[in-house]
Motif scaffolding. Structure first.
Motif, PDB file in Angstrom:
ATOM      1  N   ILE A  95      33.451  82.096 -17.971  1.00 48.30           N
ATOM      2  CA  ILE A  95      32.251  81.264 -17.815  1.00 48.30           C
ATOM      3  C   ILE A  95      31.013  82.149 -17.757  1.00 48.30           C
ATOM      4  N   HIS A  96      31.082  83.240 -16.997  1.00 43.55           N
ATOM      5  CA  HIS A  96      29.945  84.170 -16.906  1.00 43.55           C
ATOM      6  C   HIS A  96      29.654  84.798 -18.271  1.00 43.55           C
ATOM      7  N   ALA A 101      33.767  87.137  -9.824  1.00 42.68           N
ATOM      8  CA  ALA A 101      34.466  86.922 -11.088  1.00 42.68           C
ATOM      9  C   ALA A 101      35.359  88.096 -11.446  1.00 42.68           C
ATOM     10  N   SER A 102      34.861  89.318 -11.265  1.00 42.21           N
ATOM     11  CA  SER A 102      35.637  90.502 -11.644  1.00 42.21           C
ATOM     12  C   SER A 102      36.817  90.741 -10.718  1.00 42.21           C
ATOM     13  N   SER A 103      36.684  90.367  -9.443  1.00 39.56           N
ATOM     14  CA  SER A 103      37.783  90.573  -8.492  1.00 39.56           C
ATOM     15  C   SER A 103      38.809  89.440  -8.527  1.00 39.56           C
ATOM     16  N   PRO A 136      40.337  85.685 -16.831  1.00 36.09           N
ATOM     17  CA  PRO A 136      40.223  84.516 -15.952  1.00 36.09           C
ATOM     18  C   PRO A 136      39.107  83.582 -16.391  1.00 36.09           C
ATOM     19  N   ARG A 137      39.333  82.286 -16.206  1.00 32.42           N
ATOM     20  CA  ARG A 137      38.371  81.288 -16.671  1.00 32.42           C
ATOM     21  C   ARG A 137      37.001  81.481 -16.042  1.00 32.42           C
ATOM     22  N   LEU A 138      36.988  81.846 -14.748  1.00 33.91           N
ATOM     23  CA  LEU A 138      35.715  82.024 -14.057  1.00 33.91           C
ATOM     24  C   LEU A 138      34.908  83.166 -14.671  1.00 33.91           C
ATOM     25  N   ALA A 146      29.198  83.518  -0.139  1.00 33.85           N
ATOM     26  CA  ALA A 146      30.640  83.532  -0.397  1.00 33.85           C
ATOM     27  C   ALA A 146      31.194  84.951  -0.351  1.00 33.85           C
ATOM     28  N   TRP A 147      30.492  85.897  -0.965  1.00 39.17           N
ATOM     29  CA  TRP A 147      31.009  87.259  -1.073  1.00 39.17           C
ATOM     30  C   TRP A 147      30.916  88.017   0.247  1.00 39.17           C
ATOM     31  N   ASN A 148      29.961  87.653   1.094  1.00 34.87           N
ATOM     32  CA  ASN A 148      29.755  88.387   2.349  1.00 34.87           C
ATOM     33  C   ASN A 148      30.630  87.881   3.487  1.00 34.87           C
ATOM     34  N   GLN A 149      31.496  86.897   3.231  1.00 32.21           N
ATOM     35  CA  GLN A 149      32.397  86.378   4.249  1.00 32.21           C
ATOM     36  C   GLN A 149      33.815  86.337   3.688  1.00 32.21           C
ATOM     37  N   PRO A 150      34.818  86.291   4.586  1.00 33.04           N
ATOM     38  CA  PRO A 150      36.207  86.232   4.102  1.00 33.04           C
ATOM     39  C   PRO A 150      36.427  85.006   3.211  1.00 33.04           C
TER      40      PRO A 150
END
Length: 276
Positions: free
Chosen positions: A62-63, A121-123, A57-59, A166-170
């Protein structure tokens, strides 16, 4: 008579490649310029290979490329400093101390954002250009780094969301699936034959460009409200055409109801006065 073993050589500085200071500076500048160009080219090649050949994935790419570029840039700077006869070990220690000092002020949040960025990114939670809702903000992903995600809103405003938030919320991503369902509620008067109200809705779906025939649109009986019967039209459409098709479907549905002579009710209240 001196033997070979008795001859002592002056110490050699392994970092002193050129003795002329002006030439040292020139070589250091050339190293920085060429190193910058080479790193950019290598990073672009790696990113293109990862996305097209390995299908990462592009994201995530980027990392990966950002980490590679950081490491290579550091190598280039160290090589340039070597031409200037700098103590490389002292430079590395100083940089490490500076990074430790900076991170010490916000270590918890920094580590949280970094870890969250890796997990996002991994998910494959979202990618560049995806339409998402993150931490209550709805927009299109325009950029992401290890610390935050950048969204462009519908009104063209820009919002930066920390990766930890971002990660701690839906996270809602409406771009991942190739198709989406349009759900349209509409109400008709109690005197309306339900079959006619359903037929008008299905006719509107058939006349709307982009609406799929497989699966076919259908209408559900939702409820008997205070002043009207509530029905629900469901139809499938390609994700890219969702908003245009949704608007056209609602416009066509309204026209079909009017043409069929079906009454569209509105909230009303009856008030009775007692003459006594």
């Amino acid at each position: 008579m001196q033997t070979t073993s008795d001859i002592s050589l002056p110490p050699i500085n392994v970092y002193r490649v050129i003795e002329n200071p002006v030439e040292n500076i020139a070589f250091a500048i050339i190293t920085l310029i060429l190193g910058y160009i080479i790193v950019r080219i290598l990073a672009a090649k790696i990113e293109s290979y990862g996305e097209k050949d390995v299908r990462i994935p592009r994201l995530m790419m980027i990392h990966i490329t950002n980490a590679i570029k950081f490491f290579l840039y550091l190598v280039v700077v160290l090589i340039a400093l070597a031409f200037l006869d700098e103590d490389i070990e002292a430079v590395i220690i100083s940089v490490s101390a500076l990074v430790t000092f900076v991170l010490g002020f916000g270590m918890k949040d920094t580590i949280n954002n970094l870890a969250s960025g890796v997990w996002i990114a991994s998910s494959r939670a979202y990618d560049i250009n995806d339409e998402v809702t993150i931490a209550g903000n709805h927009g299109y992903v325009t950029d992401m780094n290890m610390m935050s995600t950048e969204l462009k809103m519908v009104d063209n405003t820009r919002i930066i969301v920390p990766n930890g938030s971002a990660w701690n919320q839906p996270i809602t991503n409406v771009s991942k699936m190739p198709t989406r369902m349009i759900v349209t509620l509409y109400q008709v008067a109690y005197a309306t034959p339900i079959s006619e109200a359903i037929e008008a809705a299905l006719s509107a779906a058939a006349k709307t460009p982009g609406i799929h025939t497989d699966p076919a649109p259908y209408v559900r009986f939702r409820e008997m409200a205070d002043y009207a019967i509530t029905l629900q039209l469901r139809a499938w459409v390609d994700t890219d055409a969702y908003y245009h098709a949704e608007s056209e479907l609602k416009r066509t549905l309204y026209a079909e109801l009017i043409e069929a002579g079906i009454e569209i009710p509105y909230p009303q209240m009856d008030i009775n006065f007692n003459g006594n």
